[in-house]
Scaffold this motif. Structure first.
Motif, PDB file in Angstrom:
ATOM      1  N   SER A 181       0.819  -1.208   0.000  1.00 21.89           N
ATOM      2  CA  SER A 181       0.000   0.000   0.000  1.00 21.89           C
ATOM      3  C   SER A 181       0.859   1.267   0.000  1.00 21.89           C
ATOM      4  O   SER A 181       0.379   2.348   0.198  1.00 21.89           O
ATOM      5  CB  SER A 181      -0.923  -0.012   1.215  1.00 21.89           C
ATOM      6  N   CYS A 217     -16.874 -11.557  10.535  1.00 31.06           N
ATOM      7  CA  CYS A 217     -17.393 -10.324   9.929  1.00 31.06           C
ATOM      8  C   CYS A 217     -16.210  -9.439   9.563  1.00 31.06           C
ATOM      9  O   CYS A 217     -15.243  -9.328  10.329  1.00 31.06           O
ATOM     10  CB  CYS A 217     -18.295  -9.598  10.920  1.00 31.06           C
ATOM     11  N   GLY A 302      -4.431  -5.455  14.231  1.00 33.42           N
ATOM     12  CA  GLY A 302      -3.064  -5.372  13.718  1.00 33.42           C
ATOM     13  C   GLY A 302      -2.984  -4.349  12.619  1.00 33.42           C
ATOM     14  O   GLY A 302      -3.949  -3.618  12.374  1.00 33.42           O
ATOM     15  N   TYR A 332       0.625  -9.143  14.487  1.00 29.06           N
ATOM     16  CA  TYR A 332       1.577  -8.444  13.631  1.00 29.06           C
ATOM     17  C   TYR A 332       1.769  -9.246  12.359  1.00 29.06           C
ATOM     18  O   TYR A 332       1.789 -10.482  12.383  1.00 29.06           O
ATOM     19  CB  TYR A 332       2.913  -8.280  14.359  1.00 29.06           C
ATOM     20  N   LEU A 334       2.689  -8.694   7.717  1.00 27.60           N
ATOM     21  CA  LEU A 334       2.944  -7.813   6.576  1.00 27.60           C
ATOM     22  C   LEU A 334       2.738  -8.588   5.278  1.00 27.60           C
ATOM     23  O   LEU A 334       2.824  -9.825   5.265  1.00 27.60           O
ATOM     24  CB  LEU A 334       4.338  -7.198   6.647  1.00 27.60           C
ATOM     25  N   ALA A 335       2.449  -7.845   4.216  1.00 30.76           N
ATOM     26  CA  ALA A 335       2.130  -8.490   2.948  1.00 30.76           C
ATOM     27  C   ALA A 335       3.305  -9.324   2.429  1.00 30.76           C
ATOM     28  O   ALA A 335       3.105 -10.334   1.765  1.00 30.76           O
ATOM     29  CB  ALA A 335       1.720  -7.440   1.915  1.00 30.76           C
ATOM     30  N   THR A 453      11.944  -7.213   7.577  1.00 31.19           N
ATOM     31  CA  THR A 453      10.640  -6.539   7.600  1.00 31.19           C
ATOM     32  C   THR A 453      10.758  -5.015   7.624  1.00 31.19           C
ATOM     33  O   THR A 453       9.795  -4.318   7.338  1.00 31.19           O
ATOM     34  CB  THR A 453       9.827  -6.945   8.845  1.00 31.19           C
ATOM     35  N   ARG A 469       9.242   1.631  13.050  1.00 29.33           N
ATOM     36  CA  ARG A 469       9.807   1.270  11.751  1.00 29.33           C
ATOM     37  C   ARG A 469      11.202   1.853  11.619  1.00 29.33           C
ATOM     38  O   ARG A 469      11.416   3.022  11.945  1.00 29.33           O
ATOM     39  CB  ARG A 469       8.930   1.814  10.616  1.00 29.33           C
TER      40      ARG A 469
HETATM   41  C1  649 Z   1      -0.961  -6.777   9.314  1.00 26.38           C
HETATM   42  C2  649 Z   1      -1.295  -6.426   7.891  1.00 26.38           C
HETATM   43  C3  649 Z   1      -1.547  -8.659  10.988  1.00 26.38           C
HETATM   44  C4  649 Z   1      -0.561  -5.211   7.311  1.00 26.38           C
HETATM   45  C5  649 Z   1      -3.715 -10.017  10.847  1.00 26.38           C
HETATM   46  C6  649 Z   1      -4.449 -11.323  11.126  1.00 26.38           C
HETATM   47  C7  649 Z   1     -12.978 -12.428  10.080  1.00 26.38           C
HETATM   48  C8  649 Z   1     -12.432 -11.806  11.151  1.00 26.38           C
HETATM   49  C9  649 Z   1     -11.121 -12.039  11.533  1.00 26.38           C
HETATM   50  C10 649 Z   1     -10.357 -12.911  10.835  1.00 26.38           C
HETATM   51  C11 649 Z   1     -10.898 -13.517   9.763  1.00 26.38           C
HETATM   52  C12 649 Z   1     -12.192 -13.283   9.375  1.00 26.38           C
HETATM   53  O1  649 Z   1      -0.666  -4.136   7.823  1.00 26.38           O
HETATM   54  C13 649 Z   1      -1.790  -7.960   9.697  1.00 26.38           C
HETATM   55  C14 649 Z   1      -2.247 -10.058  11.080  1.00 26.38           C
HETATM   56  C15 649 Z   1      -5.903 -11.196  10.804  1.00 26.38           C
HETATM   57  C16 649 Z   1      -6.731 -12.397  11.116  1.00 26.38           C
HETATM   58  C17 649 Z   1      -8.171 -12.073  10.902  1.00 26.38           C
HETATM   59  O2  649 Z   1      -9.024 -13.121  11.188  1.00 26.38           O
HETATM   60  N1  649 Z   1       0.162  -5.424   6.191  1.00 26.38           N
HETATM   61  S1  649 Z   1       0.953  -4.319   5.371  1.00 26.38           S
HETATM   62  O3  649 Z   1       1.853  -5.008   4.501  1.00 26.38           O
HETATM   63  O4  649 Z   1       0.042  -3.415   4.772  1.00 26.38           O
HETATM   64  O5  649 Z   1       1.758  -3.503   6.389  1.00 26.38           O
HETATM   65  C18 649 Z   1       2.739  -4.139   7.161  1.00 26.38           C
HETATM   66  C19 649 Z   1       3.328  -3.159   8.159  1.00 26.38           C
HETATM   67  O6  649 Z   1       2.329  -2.720   9.070  1.00 26.38           O
HETATM   68  C20 649 Z   1       2.895  -2.491  10.337  1.00 26.38           C
HETATM   69  C21 649 Z   1       4.365  -2.889  10.218  1.00 26.38           C
HETATM   70  O7  649 Z   1       5.112  -1.730   9.919  1.00 26.38           O
HETATM   71  C22 649 Z   1       4.376  -3.815   9.029  1.00 26.38           C
HETATM   72  O8  649 Z   1       5.614  -3.881   8.333  1.00 26.38           O
HETATM   73  N2  649 Z   1       2.249  -3.339  11.354  1.00 26.38           N
HETATM   74  C23 649 Z   1       2.318  -3.094  12.672  1.00 26.38           C
HETATM   75  N3  649 Z   1       2.948  -2.119  13.355  1.00 26.38           N
HETATM   76  C24 649 Z   1       2.826  -2.150  14.701  1.00 26.38           C
HETATM   77  N4  649 Z   1       2.116  -3.066  15.375  1.00 26.38           N
HETATM   78  C25 649 Z   1       1.480  -4.055  14.723  1.00 26.38           C
HETATM   79  N5  649 Z   1       0.787  -4.966  15.415  1.00 26.38           N
HETATM   80  C26 649 Z   1       1.565  -4.099  13.312  1.00 26.38           C
HETATM   81  N6  649 Z   1       1.087  -4.921  12.365  1.00 26.38           N
HETATM   82  C27 649 Z   1       1.509  -4.445  11.169  1.00 26.38           C
END
Ligand code: 649
Length: 596
Positions: A181, A217, A302, A332, A334-335, A453, A469
């Motif tokens: 993104s 949801c 997250g 936590y 990332l794509a 990362t 970051r």
């Molecule tokens: C992060 C995605 C984390 C992201 C999600 C598991 C219905 C309901 C629930 C369900 C299923 C159906 O931001 C995702 C895991 C979800 C399970 C749902 O289950 N990706 S990204 O590539 O756009 O960005 C990555 C960056 O975001 C930041 C970091 O800088 C990472 O490199 N980030 C965080 N920063 C701080 N704290 C965190 N917890 C972070 N998570 C991502």
């Protein structure tokens, strides 16, 4: 019309399209429930058979055009057609490029840059976009080949036509090209294989455990990793129903999300930190009365730092409606790792670490005052590392793992890690196949490679904690300031401040701190109370972080560049600031330098 007769199965289903065919061949069950107006009044329900049939229509079209192995861009609105097209692309053995309808100036620019980068054969869009294609194509450089378009609507999906069958995809085949993104000008497409997609589901399911009455949801955009791999694909993989509403319906009225959780007896949902704040600040007392969140057992949080203050406010507001914090799962990912890297274990308490702020700024993890004074900072644990994965905390310069109790860059190894960026071997090698320094090989094998990362964090009691970051770190007088902490102080210093971004600029005596803040009001209002807002910002930042900003730049709401998933783009803000192109409201302090 039965296009789902599909593949003869000789073994357990593995890839996602096979799993859909498998579910479609069994007694009907609800796969998706879409809320077209954001409420439950006109809910449209699809079984796995419905989904497989609709997907079959797309697959037949793609196979007729011999598009196996080619790239197909998905430019539909969030909803059922999106999911159908996605599975249709998988079934045809093509690679899906999840995107959005190119309407509006910024969306068109970003969409065009994606087309240019991945050179797709086909774009799937809604029929109502047909008249705008010329306009859009005028934006594409001459050198870019014009993709063909497939326009779809309800009538399209009603047409029959048998799909020429083909073998199921191999797990090593590319399934999806996920664009990060990040910035518009420099899109990076992450190549995900069927194996990556399935592995991501399996690791999340290991975290979530089995629940017989699971209902999910989501309102997350389907073209982002969390909305796509985290909800749509996960639900089909796991075989439980998913209630869908559009991101726009959520943002316009966050109550709709909570009402959907109530109406559909939802047990599992997800949102970034900001969504929880949006709910707390916008749901009225009357609306609150209609909510019952007591069935919600798992709410993933997250994609951006999880804030203790946000969780406290949310619990205070929604605790009386049945929300319990045990259900909240900080996570936590990332794509570049398909999605999931770590998350709290289901059923355990959210862990908040009270840490010594100054030590953390120097990269040391030390317990802070348990009473939580100004000298402590609260970091929420993002839980245990995904099963089958390894996380190392590494000094980004020396490439050696840091010792216990130290902050470093988060490196990941495991089956969720993607193959790389499309057409960028250099950047792929740097990011996806990093190696430790020769004298610091990990215990598990000498040739192991890691995903870098770019995030900073530490491990404590086997749990991952994210502190910031790498690229965004503000280093002033040898101290590491975490921009999101400073931004929080700025936001909380005055009721009319919205988005904020902080970074450093070179000054005479080294780097100095710059604060950019969006002011919710007119230039005239700001001028009228200007001094007070400015004083509030300077006082808060100085008190909380011991650094006095060298400049505070006020802009209108929307001035700060954001990613399509709503993350602050600090680097882009810094560049615009340096070039003098950042939007500004009258009172900007570099007109009259701040006196010490
Ligand atoms: C992060 C995605 C984390 C992201 C999600 C598991 C219905 C309901 C629930 C369900 C299923 C159906 O931001 C995702 C895991 C979800 C399970 C749902 O289950 N990706 S990204 O590539 O756009 O960005 C990555 C960056 O975001 C930041 C970091 O800088 C990472 O490199 N980030 C965080 N920063 C701080 N704290 C965190 N917890 C972070 N998570 C991502």
């Amino acid at each position: 019309m039965d296009r789902s007769a599909g593949w003869a199965r000789t073994s357990l289903p593995t890839s996602l399209p096979e799993i859909l065919e498998y579910r479609a061949a069994r007694p009907p069950r609800t796969a998706f429930r879409f809320l077209p107006d954001g409420t439950s009044d006109e809910a449209v329900e699809w079984t796995y058979q419905d989904l497989a049939e609709h997907a079959g229509r797309i697959a037949a079209d793609l196979l007729d055009r011999e598009l196996t192995g080619r790239r197909v861009v998905l430019a539909l609105d969030p909803g059922l057609h999106y999911v159908a097209a996605l599975f249709g692309i998988f079934r045809a053995g093509a690679t899906a490029v999840p995107s959005f309808p190119p309407t509006g100036k910024r969306a068109v620019a970003r969409f065009a840059s994606i087309i240019e980068d991945c050179a797709p054969d086909v774009i799937i869009a809604d029929t109502r976009l047909e008249s705008r294609v010329g306009q859009f194509e005028a934006e594409l450089p001459e050198s870019v080949a014009r993709p063909r378009w497939i326009f779809v609507d309800d009538a399209y999906f009603e047409e029959t036509g048998a799909a020429a069958d083909r073998r199921p995809p191999r797990l090593a085949d590319p399934a999806l090209l996920q664009y990060t993104s990040g910035s518009t000008g420099n899109p990076k497409g992450i190549v995900l294989t069927h194996d990556n997609l399935v592995s991501n589901c399996v690791t999340l399911e290991e975290n979530m455990g089995y629940e017989p009455d699971r209902v999910g949801c989501t309102w997350l955009p389907p073209y982002h990793d969390m909305g796509l791999m985290g909800t749509l694909l996960l639900a089909v993989h796991g075989g439980w129903p998913l209630v869908l509403l559009s991101p726009a319906h959520f943002v316009q009225q966050p109550y709709r999300w909570l009402k959907a959780l109530t109406d559909h007896k939802v047990t599992i949902s997800v949102g970034p930190n900001f969504a929880f704040d949006l709910c707390t600040s916008s749901v009225t007392d009357e609306e609150l009365e209609t909510l019952d969140l007591s069935r919600l057992r798992q709410v993933f949080c997250g994609s951006e730092p999880v804030s203790r203050a946000t969780l406290d406010r949310f619990r205070e507001r929604f605790g009386p409606r049945g929300y319990t914090e045990t259900s909240l799962i900080p996570c936590y990912g990332l794509a570049e790792a398909t999605l999931y890297v770590s998350g709290k274990r289901s059923g355990t308490e959210v862990r908040t670490r009270l840490l010594d702020k100054e030590a953390l700024e120097r990269g040391f993890v030390r317990a802070g005052d348990p009473l939580g004074t100004d000298a402590t900072t609260r970091i929420i644990s993002c839980g245990a590392v995904a099963v089958g994965h390894e996380v190392l905390i590494v000094d980004p310069e020396s490439r050696r793992p840091v010792g216990d109790g130290r902050v470093g860059e988060v490196w990941v190894h495991g089956p969720n890690v993607a193959a790389g960026y499309l057409g960028r071997p250099g950047l792929t090698a740097e990011t996806f196949t990093a190696r430790l320094a020769d004298d610091a090989r990990p215990p598990s094998g000498s040739e192991q490679t890691y995903l870098r990362t770019g995030d900073l964090g530490f491990l404590l009691d086997g749990e991952l904690h994210i502190t910031g970051r790498l690229k965004d770190l503000v280093v002033i007088a040898g101290r590491n300031l975490y921009p999101q902490d400073v931004e929080q102080s700025v936001r909380e210093s005055h009721g009319k401040l919205r988005g904020t971004a902080v970074f450093s600029r070179p000054g005479e005596a080294g780097e100095e701190l710059v604060v950019v803040a969006e002011y919710r009001g007119t230039a005239r209002q700001l001028a009228a109370e200007g001094g007070a807002v400015l004083d509030a910002v300077i006082a808060a930042v100085t008190a909380d972080h011991g650094v006095r900003p060298a400049d505070v730049h006020f802009g209108p709401v929307g001035a700060i560049p954001m990613t399509t998933s709503g993350k602050v783009r600090r680097d882009a803000t810094r560049k615009a600031y340096a070039q003098g192109t950042l939007k500004k409201l009258a009172l900007a302090t570099d007109d009259k330098p701040l006196s010490a």
